[in-house]
Design an enzyme around this catalytic site. Structure first.
Site, PDB file in Angstrom:
ATOM      1  N   ASP A 192       0.839  -1.192   0.000  1.00 47.01           N
ATOM      2  CA  ASP A 192       0.000   0.000   0.000  1.00 47.01           C
ATOM      3  C   ASP A 192       0.879   1.249   0.000  1.00 47.01           C
ATOM      4  O   ASP A 192       1.986   1.212  -0.546  1.00 47.01           O
ATOM      5  CB  ASP A 192      -0.919  -0.029   1.235  1.00 47.01           C
ATOM      6  CG  ASP A 192      -2.298   0.553   0.960  1.00 47.01           C
ATOM      7  OD1 ASP A 192      -2.383   1.788   0.777  1.00 47.01           O
ATOM      8  OD2 ASP A 192      -3.276  -0.205   0.933  1.00 47.01           O
ATOM      9  N   HIS A 256      -3.576   5.905   3.522  1.00 52.27           N
ATOM     10  CA  HIS A 256      -4.377   4.729   3.180  1.00 52.27           C
ATOM     11  C   HIS A 256      -3.788   3.444   3.756  1.00 52.27           C
ATOM     12  O   HIS A 256      -4.509   2.595   4.299  1.00 52.27           O
ATOM     13  CB  HIS A 256      -4.454   4.659   1.648  1.00 52.27           C
ATOM     14  CG  HIS A 256      -5.381   3.657   1.072  1.00 52.27           C
ATOM     15  ND1 HIS A 256      -4.997   2.355   0.811  1.00 52.27           N
ATOM     16  CD2 HIS A 256      -6.665   3.758   0.655  1.00 52.27           C
ATOM     17  CE1 HIS A 256      -6.011   1.702   0.261  1.00 52.27           C
ATOM     18  NE2 HIS A 256      -7.041   2.524   0.153  1.00 52.27           N
ATOM     19  N   ASN A 358     -13.713  -0.021  -7.000  1.00 49.03           N
ATOM     20  CA  ASN A 358     -14.780   0.881  -6.570  1.00 49.03           C
ATOM     21  C   ASN A 358     -15.467   1.639  -7.694  1.00 49.03           C
ATOM     22  O   ASN A 358     -15.858   2.783  -7.536  1.00 49.03           O
ATOM     23  CB  ASN A 358     -14.205   1.900  -5.581  1.00 49.03           C
ATOM     24  CG  ASN A 358     -13.508   1.241  -4.426  1.00 49.03           C
ATOM     25  OD1 ASN A 358     -13.991   0.254  -3.871  1.00 49.03           O
ATOM     26  ND2 ASN A 358     -12.348   1.761  -4.065  1.00 49.03           N
ATOM     27  N   SER A 443     -11.212  -1.221  -0.597  1.00 46.02           N
ATOM     28  CA  SER A 443      -9.942  -1.186   0.125  1.00 46.02           C
ATOM     29  C   SER A 443     -10.131  -1.539   1.584  1.00 46.02           C
ATOM     30  O   SER A 443      -9.263  -2.133   2.220  1.00 46.02           O
ATOM     31  CB  SER A 443      -9.304   0.209   0.051  1.00 46.02           C
ATOM     32  OG  SER A 443      -8.609   0.394  -1.143  1.00 46.02           O
TER      33      SER A 443
END
Length: 627
Positions: A192, A256, A358, A443
Site C-alpha cells: 500500500d 491509506h 470501486n 480497500s
C-alpha cells in the site's frame, strides 16, 4: 476517497495535543479516488518485457535494449519525439518474475505506447510485453487469554466499529472469533502507501520493518530512485490537478496504508482508539504507492518479495507473509506481469487477497482483482447489502464490510464508514496530528478477509495442524461466508456471502474424521437389505440421502427401486461417496415414481442413494436389496 476523521481525548492525551483539538468530531470529506480506466492513465516511458529462455535477449541487457529500439523503428512515425528523434531504450533492472524493466528515452502518448508494445510482443524472442503503468490505492469514495465474548476496551470499538460487531446486519463476529484466536504468529503483508509507525495505536509491536519498493523519486518523494528498508508513508498528496492522469484532482494525503493495516492488526484492548481484527498478527508494510499511485513493476517485485521470493538488489525477506493484502488496482484486465507475480506468491504459500475495486463495474476489467489465484473481495454496507461503489461479477469470491458513506447515517453518520488509525496531515507525516479516519471502499473490505485468513492460519498452527494452502484457504473463506442479509441483485453478484470469522475458524478446526474409529461418510439414513421404507414425500427440488452397506462376497445384483405414490422422483447412486443430483455413478430419471437402479456384481462398500423430488411427491416407497 470518502473519508471522515476523528480525534478523541484519549489519543490527544497520549500524544500531548491541547484539549481544544480533542473536543470535536468534525467531518472532513475528501475527494474520491478510484482506479482510472486504462485509457485515462497517463502514458509513460517504461515497459516490462519477458524474453524467452535461450534467446540472446534473455542474457544480454544490450540486446534487450536493441530489441525495443528495433520495435520502435518498426512502429513508425508515431513512436518518435517532436523533432523526429528515434526512441532509444535503457535497461533498468530485472524483476522478481524474470521479466525486465526498460526505460524509453522519451514519453509517448497512449496510442504510440500501445503500438510500441504490440511491436515488441510480435518479436519471436519475446514472451510478453506490458506497459509499466501506475495503479492506485482503491477507495471511493503475544495471544490473549480471553473470556467468552471478549470485548476490548478500545473506546471506539463499541461506539463506531459496527463492522466488527453483530448488533447490526452488516457486521462480522469479531468477538466470537477472538474467543478462539487473535492471529499470533502470522505475518500479513500490506502492499500500500506505507505506514505511520509512530501512530499511538500502531505501536503495539505489530509492525515489522518492511520495505519501500518505489523506484521513482517523483512517486516516492524520497531523494533518490533507490529502494530502501522501512515503509514510512511520506504522503501521497497531489498539489496539482491533472498531474497523475487526465482529470486527477488536487487532494490531501490519504494515509491509506495505515488505515488498511489498522483493520488487520491495530493495537487492541489498550484503552485507546480502535481495534484490529487479527490484532496479534504481525503486519509487514510494503510501500508500493506514493504520489500518483505506483508502478506495476514495483508492485510485482513487492508481491514476490513479500511472499519470500527473491528480488535482485533487495535483501531477503526474513518474514515471508502467509497472507498478502492489496487494496489497490487499475482499470485494465489482469496482465501477464501481475499474474506471474501472484502465481509466484501463491507457489510460495501466500494467500493473496485483493480489493474488487470501486467503480460499480464488472471486476473482469480491473486488475489485480481479475487475476487468477487471488481472493477477490467486494464491499457491503452496514445493512449487509451491496455498497453502491463496489465492483461485482462472477470473479468476486466473497464480500466484507466496506461502508456505505452518508447513506447509512447513525452515530453521527459514522455507521457509513470503516474507522481505523489515520492522520489529518494534509501533506507530509509531520504536518498534522495522529487520529482516526473513517473510509469507505473495497480497500476497507479486503483487509477484513486478509485478517480472517490470518486468524485461521494462526489457529491451525496453535492446534498443531498444518496451515492451509492458498487454494484451500480460498475455498474455506467462500464456503463459510454467511448469507447476505439482504438480497443482492443477480446482475451484480458479490460472491458467496459476507466473510464469517467464527464460521471459518470452526470449520478449519473441525477434527478430521478417523475412519478406524468412526464412520467418516456423509450423514445418511440407513437402508436395511430387503426392508422397504414407505410413505416418503417431499417438495420439488427436495433431496434425501440414504445408504446401504454391501458386504464382501455378495454375488447377486444390488437393486434399488422406488414405487407407488404420486409425483415425480429420481434416483442417484454412488459407491462410498455422496452422489450429486443427476451425476451419480448410477442414475434413474424416468417420469413418475417407478425408478430402478441395478448394479451387477456390486463391489463391497457403502452405496449412497439420493432421492430427489423432480416435482412434489408423496407416499413413495424406497427399497434396496441384494443376495
Amino acid at each position: 476517497m470518502k473519508r471522515k476523521t476523528l480525534l478523541c481525548a484519549a489519543i490527544a492525551a497520549a500524544i500531548g495535543i491541547p484539549a481544544v483539538h480533542a473536543a470535536g468530531q468534525e467531518a472532513r470529506i475528501g475527494q474520491s479516488r478510484i482506479a482510472q480506466p486504462a485509457a485515462e492513465i497517463q502514458a509513460g516511458a517504461r515497459v516490462i518485457v519477458k524474453y524467452r529462455s535461450g534467446t540472446l535477449e534473455s542474457t544480454s541487457n544490450m540486446a534487450k535494449a536493441r530489441a525495443v529500439e528495433s520495435a520502435a523503428a518498426r512502429a513508425g512515425a508515431g513512436v518518435r519525439s517532436a523533432r523526429g528523434a528515434a526512441v532509444s531504450a535503457t535497461h533498468m533492472r530485472r524483476l522478481g518474475i524474470g521479466a525486465d524493466l526498460l526505460r524509453l528515452s522519451q514519453k509517448l502518448d497512449r496510442a504510440a505506447l500501445e503500438n510500441l508494445v504490440r511491436e515488441i510482443s510480435a518479436d519471436p524472442a519475446v514472451e510478453y510485453a506490458v506497459i509499466d503503468e501506475r495503479d492506485y490505492a482503491l477507495g471511493p469514495v503475544r495471544k490473549l487469554e480471553a473470556q467468552p465474548q471478549f470485548t476490548p476496551d478500545d473506546p471506539f470499538f463499541a461506539q463506531y466499529q459496527w463492522n466488527f460487531r453483530t448488533d447490526n446486519p452488516g457486521g462480522i463476529d469479531a468477538e466470537g472469533a477472538w474467543d478462539v484466536n487473535t492471529g499470533e504468529g502470522v505475518v500479513v503483508a500490506v502492499l500500500d502507501t506505507g505506514i505511520l509507525p509512530e501512530h499511538p495505536d500502531m505501536m503495539g509491536g505489530q509492525l515489522l520493518e518492511g520495505y519501500d519498493f518505489i523506484s521513482d523519486a517523483f512517486v516516492s518523494r524520497r531523494g533518490t530512485d533507490d529502494r530502501v528498508p522501512g515503509a514510512l508513508d511520506y504522503g501521497d498528496w497531489n498539489p496539482v490537478a491533472d498531474e497523475c492522469y487526465a482529470g486527477s484532482p488536487v487532494q490531501d494525503s490519504s494515509w491509506h496504508g495505515t488505515h488498511v493495516a489498522g483493520t488487520v492488526a491495530e493495537t487492541t484492548n489498550n484503552a485507546l482508539g480502535a481495534a484490529g481484527l487479527a490484532h496479534d498478527a504481525k503486519v509487514l508494510p510494503v510501500r508500493v504507492l506514493g504520489r500518483c499511485g505506483g508502478y506495476l513493476s514495483d508492485i510485482a517485485d513487492a508481491i514476490v518479495w513479500a511472499s519470500g521470493g527473491t528480488v535482485a538488489g533487495i535483501p531477503a525477506n526474513e518474514n515471508p507473509a502467509e497472507v498478502i493484502n492489496m487494496s489497490l488496482g487499475g482499470g485494465a484486465p489482469c496482465d501477464a506481469v501481475y499474474q506471474s507475480a501472484i502465481d509466484t506468491a501463491v507457489a510460495n504459500g501466500s494467500t493473496v487477497v485483493v480489493a474488487a475495486g470501486n467503480s460499480n463495474s464488472n471486476v473482469v476489467n480491473f486488475r489485480p482483482a481479475s487475476c487468477n489465484n487471488v481472493v477477490t473481495v467486494g464491499a457491503t454496507r452496514i445493512t449487509g447489502g451491496k455498497a453502491s461503489y463496489s465492483n461485482y461479477g462472477d470473479l468476486v469470491d466473497l464480500s466484507a464490510p466496506g461502508g456505505g458513506g452518508s447513506a447509512d447515517p447513525g452515530n453521527g453518520g459514522w455507521d457509513g464508514y470503516i474507522l481505523q488509525a489515520g492522520s489529518d496531515a494534509a501533506t507530509t507525516p509531520d504536518s498534522g496530528d495522529y487520529l482516526y479516519s473513517g473510509y469507505t471502499g473495497t480497500s476497507m473490505a479486503s483487509p477484513h478477509v486478509a485478517a480472517v485468513a490470518a486468524l485461521v492460519q494462526s489457529a491451525l498452527v496453535a492446534a498443531a495442524r498444518d496451515p492451509l494452502s492458498p487454494a484451500d484457504m480460498e475455498a474455506l473463506l467462500k464456503d463459510t461466508a454467511r448469507a447476505f442479509p439482504v438480497s443482492i441483485p443477480a446482475s451484480t453478484p458479490l460472491g458467496t456471502g459476507i466473510v464469517d470469522p467464527t464460521a471459518a475458524l470452526d470449520a478449519a478446526l473441525e477434527e478430521p474424521c478417523d475412519p478406524e474409529i468412526e464412520d467418516c461418510g456423509p450423514d445418511a439414513i440407513e437402508l436395511v437389505n430387503k426392508v422397504p421404507v414407505r410413505g416418503l414425500s417431499g417438495g420439488a427440488g427436495s433431496e434425501a440421502l440414504y445408504a446401504i452397506e454391501v458386504p464382501a462376497g455378495v454375488t447377486g445384483p444390488l437393486s434399488i427401486t422406488t414405487s407407488g405414490g404420486s409425483g415425480d422422483v429420481s434416483l442417484h447412486v454412488s459407491l462410498d461417496e455422496e452422489p450429486e443430483a443427476g451425476a451419480g455413478q448410477w442414475n434413474s430419471t424416468r417420469p413418475g415414481n417407478s425408478e430402478t437402479i441395478r448394479i451387477n456384481n456390486p463391489a463391497a462398500g457403502v452405496y449412497y442413494v439420493k432421492l430427489v423430488g423432480e416435482r412434489a411427491f408423496s407416499n413413495v416407497t424406497l427399497q434396496a436389496r441384494h443376495r
